[in-house]
Design an enzyme around this catalytic site. Sequence first.
Site, PDB file in Angstrom:
ATOM      1  CG  ASP A 144      -1.821   1.168   1.339  1.00 15.69           C
ATOM      2  OD1 ASP A 144      -1.794   2.027   0.435  1.00 15.69           O
ATOM      3  OD2 ASP A 144      -2.583   1.248   2.324  1.00 15.69           O
ATOM      4  CG  ASP A 158      -9.919  -0.777   1.044  1.00 12.05           C
ATOM      5  OD1 ASP A 158      -9.937  -0.694   2.286  1.00 12.05           O
ATOM      6  OD2 ASP A 158      -8.870  -0.731   0.385  1.00 12.05           O
ATOM      7  CG  ASP A 171      -1.186   6.434   1.001  1.00 11.75           C
ATOM      8  OD1 ASP A 171      -1.790   5.712   0.174  1.00 11.75           O
ATOM      9  OD2 ASP A 171      -1.429   6.415   2.227  1.00 11.75           O
TER      10      ASP A 171
END
Length: 317
Positions: free
Chosen positions: A103, A230, A105
Amino acid sequence: MRAKLLGIVLTTPIAISSFASTETLSFTPDNINADISLGTLSGKTKERVYLAEEGGRKVSQLDWKFNNAAIIKGAINWDLMPQISIGAAGWTTLGSRGGNMVDQDWMDSSNPGTWTDESRHPDTQLNYANEFDLNIKGWLLNEPNYRLGLMAGYQESRYSFTARGGSYIYSSEEGFRDDIGSFPNGERAIGYKQRFKMPYIGLTGSYRYEDFELGGTFKYSGWVEASDNDEHYDPGKRITYRSKVKDQNYYSVSVNAGYYVTPNAKVYVEGTWNRVTNKKGNTSLYDHNDNTSDYSKNGAGIENYNFITTAGLKYTF
């Protein structure tokens, strides 16, 4: 307009097959074949987040990877008439399989090419995956040793994942990648599900030489409807994200090779590559901690690609 176009697409095999031969159509209810196979499923599925207020740039992406999940696959086909066949097929995983999730960002708009936050979750499971396919084929060529036809059908597939534990590198408001740590082992971090629904068109054929046979199928859809869910399980950030994307593109190529051990039974191996390309769609979120919700147009992206290898037996009744 799309409904009319889809109607034309789905009736194409019937229309073409009616003109492909001057012979009278005959009803052949005894010409049925079925196959069953075992194999593996590998691939990657992706979810993305975009910020419309920043020009639609990507600010988050989660990559869910899975390898060699055991599957069972089956199909049944009925030559309703010499020029027309109908069929049903599907596969499902035989159990969960370990995978990996990353993950990332990109929260710094002044440096959008450099990630600011990342978490890695090697304790990730593909909980299940499955697919079903209903189709009709119109044969342009239909001879004992070779066949070529157009096809149209409807297909759905589903994937479910859970990521646990893992490690993270975050950026605080005052620093850059300065918050480093790990999540408790075995603790649920994120759960993710994808679903794809699609009508499709395609081309299929086979060629036989003595007891050997080669075959292949190509499928395409420009009408994929994808949705996902999610779940972030962090007690301090308990959020549910739901997204929906319409009119995505789908491509599939399948190749098989087999050998007839009897006049009616064939053993074969097959490889199938599938891809749903990324496209932006709408997303919503619900914050379970403060009971608030939000909605973003073109705020999500969904993508999937996988490869299936199988070996099995096909029998014609």
